[in-house]
Design a protein around this motif. Structure first.
Motif, mmCIF file in Angstrom:
data_model
loop_
_atom_site.group_PDB
_atom_site.id
_atom_site.type_symbol
_atom_site.label_atom_id
_atom_site.label_comp_id
_atom_site.label_asym_id
_atom_site.label_seq_id
_atom_site.Cartn_x
_atom_site.Cartn_y
_atom_site.Cartn_z
ATOM 1 N N LYS A 152 0.833 -1.216 0.000
ATOM 2 C CA LYS A 152 0.000 0.000 0.000
ATOM 3 C C LYS A 152 0.867 1.266 0.000
ATOM 4 O O LYS A 152 0.402 2.342 -0.330
ATOM 5 C CB LYS A 152 -0.936 -0.005 1.202
ATOM 6 N N ASP A 153 2.121 1.098 0.388
ATOM 7 C CA ASP A 153 3.074 2.204 0.320
ATOM 8 C C ASP A 153 3.668 2.225 -1.085
ATOM 9 O O ASP A 153 4.513 1.394 -1.434
ATOM 10 C CB ASP A 153 4.172 2.028 1.365
ATOM 11 N N GLY B 49 -5.524 -13.338 -5.159
ATOM 12 C CA GLY B 49 -6.428 -13.259 -6.303
ATOM 13 C C GLY B 49 -6.142 -12.099 -7.240
ATOM 14 O O GLY B 49 -6.812 -11.944 -8.265
ATOM 15 N N VAL B 50 -5.152 -11.294 -6.904
ATOM 16 C CA VAL B 50 -4.744 -10.173 -7.764
ATOM 17 C C VAL B 50 -3.228 -10.087 -7.750
ATOM 18 O O VAL B 50 -2.568 -10.607 -6.847
ATOM 19 C CB VAL B 50 -5.348 -8.828 -7.290
ATOM 20 N N THR B 51 -2.665 -9.409 -8.726
ATOM 21 C CA THR B 51 -1.214 -9.226 -8.779
ATOM 22 C C THR B 51 -0.787 -8.173 -7.759
ATOM 23 O O THR B 51 -1.604 -7.366 -7.296
ATOM 24 C CB THR B 51 -0.770 -8.781 -10.174
ATOM 25 N N PRO B 52 0.500 -8.134 -7.400
ATOM 26 C CA PRO B 52 0.980 -7.090 -6.466
ATOM 27 C C PRO B 52 0.683 -5.675 -6.950
ATOM 28 O O PRO B 52 0.296 -4.812 -6.157
ATOM 29 C CB PRO B 52 2.482 -7.366 -6.391
ATOM 30 N N SER B 53 0.863 -5.430 -8.243
ATOM 31 C CA SER B 53 0.628 -4.070 -8.747
ATOM 32 C C SER B 53 -0.851 -3.686 -8.653
ATOM 33 O O SER B 53 -1.178 -2.540 -8.308
ATOM 34 C CB SER B 53 1.126 -3.949 -10.196
ATOM 35 N N VAL B 54 -1.739 -4.623 -8.941
ATOM 36 C CA VAL B 54 -3.175 -4.341 -8.853
ATOM 37 C C VAL B 54 -3.595 -4.109 -7.400
ATOM 38 O O VAL B 54 -4.466 -3.288 -7.111
ATOM 39 C CB VAL B 54 -3.996 -5.497 -9.469
ATOM 40 N N SER B 55 -2.959 -4.809 -6.472
ATOM 41 C CA SER B 55 -3.320 -4.678 -5.051
ATOM 42 C C SER B 55 -3.074 -3.269 -4.530
ATOM 43 O O SER B 55 -3.616 -2.875 -3.486
ATOM 44 C CB SER B 55 -2.534 -5.687 -4.205
ATOM 45 N N ARG B 56 -2.265 -2.506 -5.225
ATOM 46 C CA ARG B 56 -1.944 -1.144 -4.786
ATOM 47 C C ARG B 56 -3.061 -0.149 -5.091
ATOM 48 O O ARG B 56 -3.062 0.973 -4.580
ATOM 49 C CB ARG B 56 -0.646 -0.682 -5.451
ATOM 50 N N LYS B 57 -4.009 -0.543 -5.905
ATOM 51 C CA LYS B 57 -5.089 0.370 -6.265
ATOM 52 C C LYS B 57 -5.960 0.658 -5.039
ATOM 53 O O LYS B 57 -6.180 -0.220 -4.207
ATOM 54 C CB LYS B 57 -5.946 -0.238 -7.380
ATOM 55 N N PRO B 58 -6.451 1.875 -4.922
ATOM 56 C CA PRO B 58 -7.332 2.220 -3.802
ATOM 57 C C PRO B 58 -8.564 1.312 -3.776
ATOM 58 O O PRO B 58 -9.118 0.962 -4.819
ATOM 59 C CB PRO B 58 -7.724 3.680 -4.092
#
Length: 281
Positions: free
Chosen positions: A67-68, A97-106
């Motif tokens: 998240k950072d 269920g999601v990629t690391p980059s997608v997990s960063r989305k709000p």
């Protein structure tokens, strides 16, 4: 209480070292038992292997740190033991269920696996009837299954194993019985865990005998010391009793499990015996 304190010390050590190499022998030492017994106790009581628990905790913390946006994905991957971004991304997506980059989305949802603690629960003082015996070597002759446990699910399931054996074959297997425990037995042996969180063991459904048999699989059981527990009731009572063996009897006894040693269930007319192979601590 020493066992309770030790198990929580082991979990504290894991939590403090999620971003380092975790030595499972050191984990077991803090729990006052062998590495094999710790793995069996943990898997039996929690439903997952210790390696899978560590993996889930690391991926939980990784999701929080992602998240950072200032922290690089590769740095988080290396921190939690992954040698490449691709390996980390696959493990992360398999769990969250999601990629690391997608997990960063709000507002993106990810999973959280809370840390475990062991607590003392005082219940009714139900007696456990058991005896310690030494038995000469014998054979288990029957149908053998290679069983794998992943994410708390057995493959094949016990139901599938039992239903795949015809009544005629079951009667034939029972006729081979000439040694205690008598009748049809269910035997688990050669339990092991891999670093990726999978547990495997061999399951035999057959009979205990001293005779040779070339038509079925054979498990050679050496001379061992056994703790034999008597259980009355249906399968639910057997399951509860088996859990008490692991959660109450083993941690407080002067015995420990034999690594990879067999465990046997013999049942007839709502009376069962659970045989656990043991050795002195």
């Amino acid at each position: 209480m020493d066992m309770l304190k030790g198990m929580n010390q082991a979990l504290n050590y894991i939590e403090e070292n999620l971003d380092n190499t975790i030595d499972l022998n050191e984990v077991a030492t803090r729990a006052f038992c062998s590495e094999y017994q710790f793995k069996r106790l943990f898997a039996f009581l929690s439903g997952i292997t210790i390696s899978e628990y560590i993996r889930r905790r690391r991926l939980t913390l990784a999701a929080l740190e992602l998240k950072d946006s200032q922290v690089k994905i590769i740095d988080i991957a290396l921190k939690y033991g992954y040698q490449s971004p691709d390996a980390f991304s696959r493990a992360f997506q398999n769990y969250h269920g999601v990629t690391p980059s997608v997990s960063r989305k709000p507002q993106q949802t990810v999973k959280a696996y809370p840390r475990m603690t062991f607590q003392l629960t005082i219940q009714g003082g139900n007696e456990m009837n058991y005896r310690i015996v030494e038995k000469a070597a014998f054979k288990v002759v029957g149908v053998k299954y290679e069983v794998e446990m992943v994410d708390e699910i057995l493959s094949p399931t016990y139901e599938n194993m039992i239903t795949s054996i015809s009544d005629a074959k079951m009667s034939e297997l029972e006729s081979f019985s000439n040694h205690e425990p008598s009748g049809i037995v269910h035997v688990s042996a050669n339990y092991s865990e891999s670093s990726d969180g999978k547990a495997t063991f061999n399951q035999y459904i057959g009979a205990v005998t001293t005779e040779e048999n070339d038509d079925y699989s054979t498990l050679e059981v050496p001379a061992l010391t056994w703790a034999i527990f008597e259980v009355e009731g249906d399968w639910l009572q057997v399951e509860k009793h088996w859990q008490r063996i692991y959660s109450e009897w083993l941690p407080t006894s002067s015995y420990e499990l034999i690594e990879g040693g067999p465990e046997i269930l013999a049942s007839k007319d709502h009376k069962s015996e659970i045989w656990v192979s043991i050795k002195k601590k």
